[in-house]
Design a protein around this motif. Structure first.
Motif, PDB file in Angstrom:
ATOM      1  N   MET A   1       0.846  -1.178   0.000  1.00  0.00           N
ATOM      2  CA  MET A   1       0.000   0.000   0.000  1.00  0.00           C
ATOM      3  C   MET A   1       0.892   1.242   0.000  1.00  0.00           C
ATOM      4  SD  MET A   1      -2.863   1.120   2.765  1.00  0.00           S
ATOM      5  CE  MET A   1      -4.408   0.827   1.933  1.00  0.00           C
ATOM      6  N   ALA A   2       0.590   2.209  -0.825  1.00  0.00           N
ATOM      7  CA  ALA A   2       1.379   3.428  -0.929  1.00  0.00           C
ATOM      8  C   ALA A   2       1.105   4.358   0.247  1.00  0.00           C
ATOM      9  CB  ALA A   2       1.041   4.137  -2.227  1.00  0.00           C
ATOM     10  N   MET A   3       2.161   5.029   0.682  1.00  0.00           N
ATOM     11  CA  MET A   3       2.014   6.002   1.760  1.00  0.00           C
ATOM     12  C   MET A   3       1.357   7.254   1.202  1.00  0.00           C
ATOM     13  SD  MET A   3       5.552   5.649   3.910  1.00  0.00           S
ATOM     14  CE  MET A   3       5.084   7.017   4.942  1.00  0.00           C
ATOM     15  N   LYS A   4       0.471   7.837   1.987  1.00  0.00           N
ATOM     16  CA  LYS A   4      -0.176   9.076   1.577  1.00  0.00           C
ATOM     17  C   LYS A   4       0.672  10.249   2.030  1.00  0.00           C
ATOM     18  CE  LYS A   4      -4.820   7.216   1.712  1.00  0.00           C
ATOM     19  NZ  LYS A   4      -6.150   7.320   2.282  1.00  0.00           N
ATOM     20  N   ASP A   5       0.647  11.310   1.245  1.00  0.00           N
ATOM     21  CA  ASP A   5       1.389  12.513   1.574  1.00  0.00           C
ATOM     22  C   ASP A   5       0.390  13.584   1.989  1.00  0.00           C
ATOM     23  OD1 ASP A   5       3.566  14.198   1.871  1.00  0.00           O
ATOM     24  OD2 ASP A   5       3.504  14.856  -0.219  1.00  0.00           O
ATOM     25  N   TYR A   6       0.392  13.914   3.273  1.00  0.00           N
ATOM     26  CA  TYR A   6      -0.536  14.912   3.806  1.00  0.00           C
ATOM     27  C   TYR A   6       0.155  16.262   3.866  1.00  0.00           C
ATOM     28  CZ  TYR A   6      -3.150  10.783   5.234  1.00  0.00           C
ATOM     29  OH  TYR A   6      -3.834   9.595   5.240  1.00  0.00           O
ATOM     30  N   SER A   7      -0.602  17.313   3.594  1.00  0.00           N
ATOM     31  CA  SER A   7      -0.038  18.656   3.632  1.00  0.00           C
ATOM     32  C   SER A   7       0.302  19.043   5.066  1.00  0.00           C
ATOM     33  CB  SER A   7      -1.027  19.674   3.044  1.00  0.00           C
ATOM     34  OG  SER A   7      -2.127  19.858   3.930  1.00  0.00           O
ATOM     35  N   ASP A   8       1.234  19.967   5.200  1.00  0.00           N
ATOM     36  CA  ASP A   8       1.589  20.467   6.526  1.00  0.00           C
ATOM     37  C   ASP A   8       0.379  21.099   7.206  1.00  0.00           C
ATOM     38  OD1 ASP A   8       4.201  19.615   6.219  1.00  0.00           O
ATOM     39  OD2 ASP A   8       4.928  21.569   5.556  1.00  0.00           O
ATOM     40  N   GLU A   9      -0.470  21.741   6.417  1.00  0.00           N
ATOM     41  CA  GLU A   9      -1.672  22.369   6.973  1.00  0.00           C
ATOM     42  C   GLU A   9      -2.626  21.312   7.542  1.00  0.00           C
ATOM     43  OE1 GLU A   9      -5.249  25.455   5.718  1.00  0.00           O
ATOM     44  OE2 GLU A   9      -3.980  24.610   4.151  1.00  0.00           O
ATOM     45  N   PHE A  10      -2.807  20.211   6.828  1.00  0.00           N
ATOM     46  CA  PHE A  10      -3.669  19.135   7.312  1.00  0.00           C
ATOM     47  C   PHE A  10      -3.126  18.567   8.614  1.00  0.00           C
ATOM     48  CE2 PHE A  10      -4.978  14.687   7.623  1.00  0.00           C
ATOM     49  CZ  PHE A  10      -6.349  14.798   7.479  1.00  0.00           C
ATOM     50  N   LYS A  11      -1.810  18.334   8.657  1.00  0.00           N
ATOM     51  CA  LYS A  11      -1.187  17.796   9.862  1.00  0.00           C
ATOM     52  C   LYS A  11      -1.375  18.745  11.042  1.00  0.00           C
ATOM     53  CE  LYS A  11       2.455  15.470   7.256  1.00  0.00           C
ATOM     54  NZ  LYS A  11       3.902  15.431   6.997  1.00  0.00           N
ATOM     55  N   ALA A  12      -1.111  20.033  10.806  1.00  0.00           N
ATOM     56  CA  ALA A  12      -1.253  21.029  11.875  1.00  0.00           C
ATOM     57  C   ALA A  12      -2.693  21.115  12.348  1.00  0.00           C
ATOM     58  CB  ALA A  12      -0.771  22.391  11.384  1.00  0.00           C
ATOM     59  N   ASP A  13      -3.641  21.062  11.428  1.00  0.00           N
ATOM     60  CA  ASP A  13      -5.058  21.108  11.797  1.00  0.00           C
ATOM     61  C   ASP A  13      -5.454  19.880  12.605  1.00  0.00           C
ATOM     62  OD1 ASP A  13      -5.353  23.540  10.520  1.00  0.00           O
ATOM     63  OD2 ASP A  13      -6.348  22.713   8.747  1.00  0.00           O
ATOM     64  N   ALA A  14      -4.943  18.716  12.215  1.00  0.00           N
ATOM     65  CA  ALA A  14      -5.255  17.480  12.934  1.00  0.00           C
ATOM     66  C   ALA A  14      -4.708  17.534  14.354  1.00  0.00           C
ATOM     67  CB  ALA A  14      -4.685  16.272  12.183  1.00  0.00           C
ATOM     68  N   VAL A  15      -3.473  18.015  14.510  1.00  0.00           N
ATOM     69  CA  VAL A  15      -2.874  18.133  15.840  1.00  0.00           C
ATOM     70  C   VAL A  15      -3.652  19.134  16.678  1.00  0.00           C
ATOM     71  CG1 VAL A  15      -0.821  18.893  17.111  1.00  0.00           C
ATOM     72  CG2 VAL A  15      -0.576  17.407  15.106  1.00  0.00           C
ATOM     73  N   ALA A  16      -3.997  20.270  16.093  1.00  0.00           N
ATOM     74  CA  ALA A  16      -4.754  21.291  16.820  1.00  0.00           C
ATOM     75  C   ALA A  16      -6.121  20.754  17.245  1.00  0.00           C
ATOM     76  CB  ALA A  16      -4.921  22.537  15.953  1.00  0.00           C
ATOM     77  N   MET A  17      -6.764  19.993  16.373  1.00  0.00           N
ATOM     78  CA  MET A  17      -8.060  19.413  16.701  1.00  0.00           C
ATOM     79  C   MET A  17      -7.920  18.428  17.858  1.00  0.00           C
ATOM     80  SD  MET A  17     -10.745  17.447  14.164  1.00  0.00           S
ATOM     81  CE  MET A  17     -10.634  18.772  12.986  1.00  0.00           C
ATOM     82  N   PHE A  18      -6.883  17.610  17.826  1.00  0.00           N
ATOM     83  CA  PHE A  18      -6.643  16.650  18.900  1.00  0.00           C
ATOM     84  C   PHE A  18      -6.418  17.382  20.222  1.00  0.00           C
ATOM     85  CE2 PHE A  18      -3.783  14.120  21.550  1.00  0.00           C
ATOM     86  CZ  PHE A  18      -4.522  12.959  21.676  1.00  0.00           C
ATOM     87  N   GLU A  19      -5.586  18.413  20.179  1.00  0.00           N
ATOM     88  CA  GLU A  19      -5.251  19.160  21.390  1.00  0.00           C
ATOM     89  C   GLU A  19      -6.454  19.919  21.952  1.00  0.00           C
ATOM     90  OE1 GLU A  19      -2.410  19.124  23.042  1.00  0.00           O
ATOM     91  OE2 GLU A  19      -1.354  17.864  21.613  1.00  0.00           O
ATOM     92  N   SER A  20      -7.354  20.350  21.105  1.00  0.00           N
ATOM     93  CA  SER A  20      -8.461  21.195  21.552  1.00  0.00           C
ATOM     94  C   SER A  20      -9.760  20.439  21.812  1.00  0.00           C
ATOM     95  CB  SER A  20      -8.715  22.298  20.529  1.00  0.00           C
ATOM     96  OG  SER A  20      -9.219  21.746  19.322  1.00  0.00           O
ATOM     97  N   THR A  21      -9.748  19.127  21.638  1.00  0.00           N
ATOM     98  CA  THR A  21     -10.955  18.332  21.829  1.00  0.00           C
ATOM     99  C   THR A  21     -10.851  17.538  23.125  1.00  0.00           C
ATOM    100  OG1 THR A  21     -11.185  18.119  19.429  1.00  0.00           O
ATOM    101  CG2 THR A  21     -12.487  16.620  20.779  1.00  0.00           C
ATOM    102  N   PRO A  22     -11.555  17.989  24.162  1.00  0.00           N
ATOM    103  CA  PRO A  22     -11.502  17.256  25.442  1.00  0.00           C
ATOM    104  C   PRO A  22     -11.958  15.805  25.255  1.00  0.00           C
ATOM    105  CG  PRO A  22     -12.620  19.353  25.709  1.00  0.00           C
ATOM    106  CD  PRO A  22     -12.435  19.144  24.224  1.00  0.00           C
TER     107      PRO A  22
END
Length: 59
Positions: free
Chosen positions: A1-22
């Motif tokens: 299976m090929a690795m997906k390449d996620y944008s830096d913006e997507f990664k940052a948004d995902a981390v921010a969502m994780f951090e801000s979701t109790p």
């Protein structure tokens, strides 16, 4: 299976969502975003390392 390449913006948004979701878990948020749980965990841990936050802060 090929690795997906996620944008830096997507990664940052995902981390921010994780951090801000109790009560968020890697598993639940990763499923919502359509990514692997370990991928999200790695992004969060890298972000913590970059900001000088210890690994104990990650869930």
């Amino acid at each position: 299976m090929a690795m997906k390449d996620y944008s830096d913006e997507f990664k940052a948004d995902a981390v921010a969502m994780f951090e801000s979701t109790p009560g968020a878990t890697y598993k639940s948020l990763a499923a919502d975003l359509g990514i692997n749980r370990n991928t999200l965990r790695n992004w969060v841990l890298r972000d913590h390392e970059r900001r000088g936050i210890g690994p104990d802060a990650a869930r």
